[in-house]
Design a protein around this motif. Structure first.
Motif, PDB file in Angstrom:
ATOM      1  N   ILE A 342      13.486 -23.688   7.295  1.00 46.22           N
ATOM      2  CA  ILE A 342      12.656 -24.559   8.123  1.00 46.22           C
ATOM      3  C   ILE A 342      12.484 -23.954   9.513  1.00 46.22           C
ATOM      4  O   ILE A 342      11.382 -23.944  10.086  1.00 46.22           O
ATOM      5  CB  ILE A 342      13.261 -25.975   8.199  1.00 46.22           C
ATOM      6  N   ALA A 343      13.570 -23.424  10.058  1.00 42.98           N
ATOM      7  CA  ALA A 343      13.507 -22.811  11.395  1.00 42.98           C
ATOM      8  C   ALA A 343      12.543 -21.630  11.398  1.00 42.98           C
ATOM      9  O   ALA A 343      11.768 -21.445  12.358  1.00 42.98           O
ATOM     10  CB  ALA A 343      14.901 -22.365  11.823  1.00 42.98           C
ATOM     11  N   THR A 344      12.555 -20.830  10.341  1.00 35.40           N
ATOM     12  CA  THR A 344      11.641 -19.689  10.241  1.00 35.40           C
ATOM     13  C   THR A 344      10.183 -20.159  10.213  1.00 35.40           C
ATOM     14  O   THR A 344       9.313 -19.599  10.894  1.00 35.40           O
ATOM     15  CB  THR A 344      11.946 -18.870   8.975  1.00 35.40           C
ATOM     16  N   ILE A 345       9.930 -21.188   9.419  1.00 39.14           N
ATOM     17  CA  ILE A 345       8.561 -21.713   9.310  1.00 39.14           C
ATOM     18  C   ILE A 345       8.096 -22.285  10.644  1.00 39.14           C
ATOM     19  O   ILE A 345       6.975 -22.020  11.101  1.00 39.14           O
ATOM     20  CB  ILE A 345       8.497 -22.793   8.196  1.00 39.14           C
ATOM     21  N   GLN A 346       8.961 -23.061  11.271  1.00 36.43           N
ATOM     22  CA  GLN A 346       8.595 -23.668  12.552  1.00 36.43           C
ATOM     23  C   GLN A 346       8.313 -22.610  13.616  1.00 36.43           C
ATOM     24  O   GLN A 346       7.409 -22.761  14.445  1.00 36.43           O
ATOM     25  CB  GLN A 346       9.719 -24.605  13.010  1.00 36.43           C
ATOM     26  N   GLN A 347       9.068 -21.543  13.578  1.00 40.96           N
ATOM     27  CA  GLN A 347       8.857 -20.459  14.543  1.00 40.96           C
ATOM     28  C   GLN A 347       7.469 -19.842  14.368  1.00 40.96           C
ATOM     29  O   GLN A 347       6.778 -19.533  15.346  1.00 40.96           O
ATOM     30  CB  GLN A 347       9.944 -19.406  14.367  1.00 40.96           C
ATOM     31  N   GLN A 348       7.037 -19.670  13.127  1.00 39.84           N
ATOM     32  CA  GLN A 348       5.720 -19.091  12.867  1.00 39.84           C
ATOM     33  C   GLN A 348       4.593 -20.006  13.352  1.00 39.84           C
ATOM     34  O   GLN A 348       3.522 -19.539  13.738  1.00 39.84           O
ATOM     35  CB  GLN A 348       5.544 -18.831  11.366  1.00 39.84           C
ATOM     36  N   LEU A 349       4.834 -21.320  13.326  1.00 46.64           N
ATOM     37  CA  LEU A 349       3.782 -22.279  13.678  1.00 46.64           C
ATOM     38  C   LEU A 349       3.873 -22.756  15.124  1.00 46.64           C
ATOM     39  O   LEU A 349       3.037 -23.556  15.560  1.00 46.64           O
ATOM     40  CB  LEU A 349       3.845 -23.485  12.732  1.00 46.64           C
ATOM     41  N   ALA A 350       4.870 -22.287  15.849  1.00 44.38           N
ATOM     42  CA  ALA A 350       5.147 -22.829  17.188  1.00 44.38           C
ATOM     43  C   ALA A 350       3.988 -22.646  18.158  1.00 44.38           C
ATOM     44  O   ALA A 350       3.770 -23.474  19.056  1.00 44.38           O
ATOM     45  CB  ALA A 350       6.415 -22.191  17.757  1.00 44.38           C
ATOM     46  N   ALA A 351       3.231 -21.581  18.012  1.00 43.34           N
ATOM     47  CA  ALA A 351       2.182 -21.280  18.997  1.00 43.34           C
ATOM     48  C   ALA A 351       0.889 -22.054  18.758  1.00 43.34           C
ATOM     49  O   ALA A 351      -0.011 -22.022  19.606  1.00 43.34           O
ATOM     50  CB  ALA A 351       1.886 -19.778  18.981  1.00 43.34           C
ATOM     51  N   PHE A 352       0.771 -22.757  17.648  1.00 50.21           N
ATOM     52  CA  PHE A 352      -0.491 -23.419  17.315  1.00 50.21           C
ATOM     53  C   PHE A 352      -0.627 -24.775  18.017  1.00 50.21           C
ATOM     54  O   PHE A 352       0.339 -25.542  18.120  1.00 50.21           O
ATOM     55  CB  PHE A 352      -0.595 -23.647  15.799  1.00 50.21           C
ATOM     56  N   GLU A 353      -1.840 -25.032  18.487  1.00 49.99           N
ATOM     57  CA  GLU A 353      -2.160 -26.362  19.013  1.00 49.99           C
ATOM     58  C   GLU A 353      -2.354 -27.310  17.832  1.00 49.99           C
ATOM     59  O   GLU A 353      -3.033 -26.968  16.859  1.00 49.99           O
ATOM     60  CB  GLU A 353      -3.450 -26.285  19.834  1.00 49.99           C
ATOM     61  N   LEU A 354      -1.757 -28.474  17.927  1.00 48.07           N
ATOM     62  CA  LEU A 354      -1.838 -29.448  16.833  1.00 48.07           C
ATOM     63  C   LEU A 354      -2.400 -30.772  17.336  1.00 48.07           C
ATOM     64  O   LEU A 354      -2.191 -31.148  18.487  1.00 48.07           O
ATOM     65  CB  LEU A 354      -0.453 -29.694  16.231  1.00 48.07           C
ATOM     66  N   GLU A 355      -3.091 -31.472  16.441  1.00 48.25           N
ATOM     67  CA  GLU A 355      -3.523 -32.840  16.767  1.00 48.25           C
ATOM     68  C   GLU A 355      -2.400 -33.833  16.484  1.00 48.25           C
ATOM     69  O   GLU A 355      -2.166 -34.766  17.238  1.00 48.25           O
ATOM     70  CB  GLU A 355      -4.760 -33.225  15.950  1.00 48.25           C
ATOM     71  N   GLN A 356      -1.743 -33.656  15.350  1.00 48.06           N
ATOM     72  CA  GLN A 356      -0.636 -34.524  14.956  1.00 48.06           C
ATOM     73  C   GLN A 356       0.305 -33.716  14.075  1.00 48.06           C
ATOM     74  O   GLN A 356      -0.077 -32.679  13.521  1.00 48.06           O
ATOM     75  CB  GLN A 356      -1.137 -35.745  14.162  1.00 48.06           C
ATOM     76  N   LYS A 357       1.506 -34.211  13.926  1.00 53.16           N
ATOM     77  CA  LYS A 357       2.392 -33.594  12.939  1.00 53.16           C
ATOM     78  C   LYS A 357       3.506 -34.553  12.564  1.00 53.16           C
ATOM     79  O   LYS A 357       3.893 -35.432  13.338  1.00 53.16           O
ATOM     80  CB  LYS A 357       2.965 -32.276  13.451  1.00 53.16           C
ATOM     81  N   VAL A 358       3.980 -34.361  11.351  1.00 54.21           N
ATOM     82  CA  VAL A 358       5.203 -35.004  10.895  1.00 54.21           C
ATOM     83  C   VAL A 358       6.185 -33.865  10.667  1.00 54.21           C
ATOM     84  O   VAL A 358       5.966 -33.012   9.801  1.00 54.21           O
ATOM     85  CB  VAL A 358       4.994 -35.804   9.595  1.00 54.21           C
TER      86      VAL A 358
END
Length: 919
Positions: A342-358
């Protein structure tokens, strides 16, 4: 069709598995696609020997054959106007090897069942199609089906270990049997030599080789599996892998052995919503090399289709117009490993602007809620479509770097052709997108719109993007005209050479996968006329069929709806009155009489259709003349109950006197229920918590069978068990006149049922002190019937829920050593009591047996008495599975009669067991 062929077939296939009448050929000839062809003959085959003999006859008389497993295919590959061979019930064999590393499966095994067998080993089969609870192994392999987590690495082609197949000439090859392989190498040396030559020629053609490698880096089921020629050198391997994805056009698959894959026990899901499709697809590219099990893309329209569903986050409705979401799941063998992933996945997505997330969660309820968004999209479109239109789901693959372009291009096509309801979702990691839209085929204009749209889609996906027009749903009739466009002439002609080599007479599923007809996809389009608002939303997917108790005897819910649509169409047109009369006459028994109306079909249906509701409506229309009698019976219900007990006493006496001369009486028939007097009001000085006892009419009339190990009434057992946990059951006066109304409702006598429900409502409100005192109902069918019929102030508990929630924590249970059988009735399943029943029964035994493949028992109230063949058919495999059990338990008295009769083991309400095993 030649008389000689038909005569030979009649000598081979028993009459009960030979169907040529209008109703059967219509019903069995339907699959999940939007094509309709009615076979001239349907044969239910039960052995490989029958298939071999039929193939030889078909070759001799030039008769085309089509094979059918579950009929959940979407592209028209399982329909025919010739002879349809449907897998019967004798194709369920399996073998597990090397602690679950491999599993050998017959083609009739349902995919989900295979995974249940593998679950104790922490393994599963690779393919995971959305229809896995319904589709069968034969279809999974023949279509090279995949799914959300499967990708390309774990599909049937890449996890195939071995195969047993039958060629068009009737020859059998078992690739795991050395003797079979040796014999085949000798008998079919020219065929194997030709396959080797084709493979060598393909590998020596750089341009063709490059195209094949490119196409199979993508998810692709378009045409035959040409990668068999490039990935294998042994012609035996080439042949078995050509069978994968061949859609019944090259031979029959008798069994398949899979190399299984891990089923990790720990998983977590998250939902990330991006402001636009470009950033969403950019994230997919980054996730490709991370430890994800599934990444599902949902465009804004698909999110909008489910945004009003109960339980979904309110913010789904407020997302911007260009938003797109990724539903992400990761799985691992251990929790620490999962957290690292999970930490690896979150790191890859950290730079993206998001509207919402769960954020990632391992909470099952939240994960289920998230996946409900994805799983609800297709049904959501189907549920709102206009009656008379069909739902079409296409699946394509774009090269992953161009996924965003592909989504936007498809959306522009939707707008251009007026498919404003169309949605896009799919398996993003593979560039595999499904798009769903509604289509009418009722006019030439609408057909032309569809033709123009599909031509544009084919050009866009196959030519402009170099993608695949079919990622996982198979070519079928739907895409057969576009195979050459996608693959080019050289590869296309290679496929025809393979077809000619393995099916030189072209008798195996002609016009599927390969066709010279450029308009094939526009022919034999299925009409979906209005039949009844209760079932008009049916998309004929077939998901309902495995749970239907009449599926082996007469018709399934899908088939009933198909027949009603045809009857409606004939009534509207006024044409072919003879066919209409024949269908109506045959439907009475096959459709109406033998429907258990149990409602289980609604639990498997993507749009929640309960075909039992339609059956009750039809019964009500047919039995209108009995409405006055039904109302009278309802008003005198206590008298009816008394007559029932008298009839049972007379029957038991007659059975003792006449023995075998009473063939309708059997050992499992109930005795008349023994009188047991509960207090008629709470005893306030007892120190016990009062609970109002609503005993079902079945429990009040029917006691245990003659030689039962426990002859007490259900009321006595219930009172004794609850008292151990500090509760006192009381039974107010006039219980004998009370009924939930189900016996009348099931026969379509709705007014009488309503009359009894209103009377019961007043009685319960009065004696529960307007809902202050809890009500204990001892029968799951009654609880289900009353679930939404009574005042919500009433605390109506089914016995299973009450015992699990309030009694079990206060009991000390002892486990019996002997095996115990559990039947989870159709009503208990709809009440979602499966887990509770299982845990309660497991607390009382060292070995719990829950028979496989048995859903509803088919007793259906009183049908077990008057239509015993339905009950016998539904439970045909029960005795074998429970032969070592000492007793059986359930939660419905009438079900227990049929279960006891057809198992040879006495079944009683679970309360009997709990009382016996508790201190």
């Amino acid at each position: 069709m030649q008389p000689q062929f038909l005569h030979a077939v009649q000598q081979l296939i028993p009459a009960e598995r030979y169907f040529d009448d209008p109703l059967s050929t219509l019903a069995f000839g339907t699959d999940a696609s939007f094509y309709r062809l009615t076979p001239k003959l349907v044969l239910r085959v039960e052995s490989e020997q029958e298939v071999i003999a039929l193939l030889k006859l078909a070759g001799q008389y030039q008769v085309p054959l089509t094979f059918r497993a579950a009929g959940t295919s979407l592209s028209g590959q399982a329909v025919t106007d010739s002879v349809l061979l449907v897998l019967g019930e004798n194709w369920q064999q399996y073998q597990i090897f090397e602690l679950g590393e491999r599993i050998r499966l017959a083609p009739g095994v349902i995919g989900a069942q295979a995974n249940q067998w593998l679950a104790p080993y922490g393994r599963k089969i690779g393919p995971d199609p959305a229809s896995i609870n319904s589709c069968k192994i034969g279809g999974i392999v023949a279509n090279n089906a995949s799914g959300m987590c499967c990708g390309t690495a774990q599909n049937s082609f890449n996890t195939l270990h071995g195969m047993r197949l039958v060629l068009a000439d009737g020859t059998v090859l078992d690739t795991e049997d050395a003797a079979s392989v040796a014999a085949f190498r000798q008998s079919h040396a020219p065929l194997l030599a030709e396959l080797s030559t084709l493979a060598q020629q393909t590998c020596d053609n750089p341009e063709l080789l490059a195209k094949i490698r490119h196409k199979y880096r993508l998810k692709n089921t378009m045409g035959f599996s040409l990668n068999a020629l490039t990935e294998f050198s042994d012609p035996i391997d080439i042949l078995s892998h050509l069978m994968v994805g061949s859609e019944g056009c090259l031979g029959f698959i008798s069994s398949v052995t899979y190399q299984t894959v891990p089923e990790h026990p720990h998983k977590a899901s998250a939902l990330y919503v991006f402001p636009d499709i470009a950033s969403c697809c950019q994230a997919v590219t980054l996730l490709k090399d991370t430890p994800v099990a599934a990444v599902e893309l949902l465009d804004r329209r698909s999110l909008r289709s489910v945004q009003h569903k109960a339980g979904l986050p309110a913010w789904v409705a407020t997302l911007s117009e260009g938003a797109a979401a990724l539903l992400i799941e990761s799985r691992a063998a251990t929790v620490p490993q999962l957290e690292r992933q999970i930490a690896t996945i979150q790191q890859q997505l950290a730079a993206f602007e998001l509207e919402q997330k769960v954020e990632f969660t391992r909470e099952p309820a939240v994960c289920e809620q998230l996946w409900a968004i994805r799983k609800g999209t297709f049904p959501a479109v189907g549920a709102v479509r206009e009656t008379g239109t069909t739902v079409i789901i296409e699946d394509v693959t774009f090269p992953l770097p161009r996924l965003a372009e592909g989504v936007l291009a498809l959306q522009r096509l939707f707008d251009r052709f007026g498919y404003h309801e169309a949605i896009i979702f799919g398996h993003a990691l593979e560039g595999n997108l499904h798009f769903v839209f509604t289509q009418s085929f009722n006019s030439a204009t609408e057909i032309q719109r569809y033709a123009d749209f599909m031509r544009e889609v084919a050009q866009l996906v196959a030519v402009e993007f170099g993608g695949a027009l079919k990622a996982e749903h198979g070519t079928g009739r739907n895409m057969a005209p576009f195979v050459e466009l996608e693959w080019g002439t050289e590869a296309y002609q290679l496929m025809w050479r393979i077809k000619q080599l393995l099916d030189p007479q072209h008798i195996l599923n002609p016009e599927v996968v390969l066709s010279r007809d450029s308009q094939l996809h526009l022919k034999h389009l299925k009409a979906l006329p209005a039949a009844d608002p209760l079932v008009d939303k049916c998309i004929e997917c077939g998901f309902c069929e495995p749970v239907c108790p009449s599926r082996k005897l007469t018709l399934t819910p899908r088939q009933r709806i198909v027949a009603q649509r045809e009857i409606s169409l004939l009534q509207q047109s006024g044409e072919d009155s003879a066919r209409l009369a024949a269908l109506q006459q045959a439907y009475q028994y096959a459709g109406t009489d033998t429907c258990a109306a149990c409602g289980l079909c609604s639990t498997a249906c993507p749009v929640g259709i309960n075909t039992g509701d339609l059956t009750r409506q039809l019964r009500g229309r047919a039995n209108q003349r009995f409405q006055g009698l039904a109302n009278f019976a309802a008003s005198k219900f206590s008298v009816i109950s008394s007559l029932g007990r008298t009839a049972l006493n007379i029957g038991q006496l007659g059975a003792r006197m006449l023995g075998p001369a009473m063939p309708l009486w059997h050992q499992a028939m109930p005795t008349a229920a023994r009188a047991f007097q509960l207090p008629d009001q709470p005893d306030l000085d007892s120190g016990l918590i009062p609970v109002l006892y609503f005993g079902s009419c079945s429990g009040r009339v029917m006691g245990p069978q003659q030689h039962s190990q426990d002859l007490r009434s259900l009321a006595e057992v219930s009172a004794n068990l609850l008292q151990k946990a500090g509760y006192q059951l009381f039974q107010p006066p006039k219980l004998a006149q009370q009924c939930c109304g189900m016996p009348f409702q099931s026969k379509g006598q709705f007014a009488a049922a309503k009359q009894l429900q209103q009377q019961l409502h007043q009685w319960l409100m009065q004696h529960s002190e307007q809902g202050r005192i809890a009500v204990f109902c001892d029968s799951s069918p009654c609880s289900l019937t009353l679930r939404e019929a009574l005042d919500p102030r009433l605390q109506l508990f089914d016995s299973i829920d009450f015992i699990y929630d309030k009694v079990l924590p206060k009991l000390k249970l002892n486990k019996q050593a002997a095996p115990l059988a559990l039947h989870i009735s159709c009503s208990a399943q709809q009440l979602e009591q499966g887990r509770k029943l299982t845990e309660l029964a497991a607390a009382c035994t060292e070995q719990l047996v829950i028979p496989e493949g048995i859903s509803c028992c088919g007793f259906a109230g009183d049908k077990g008495f008057f239509l015993p063949e339905l009950n016998a058919s539904a439970l045909s495999d029960l005795a074998r599975q429970v032969s070592k059990c000492s007793r059986g338990v359930s939660s419905s008295r009438t079900c227990e009669i049929g279960l006891s009769r057809h198992s040879g083991v006495e079944y009683q309400h679970l309360l009997y067991l709990l009382d016996a095993q508790s201190d």
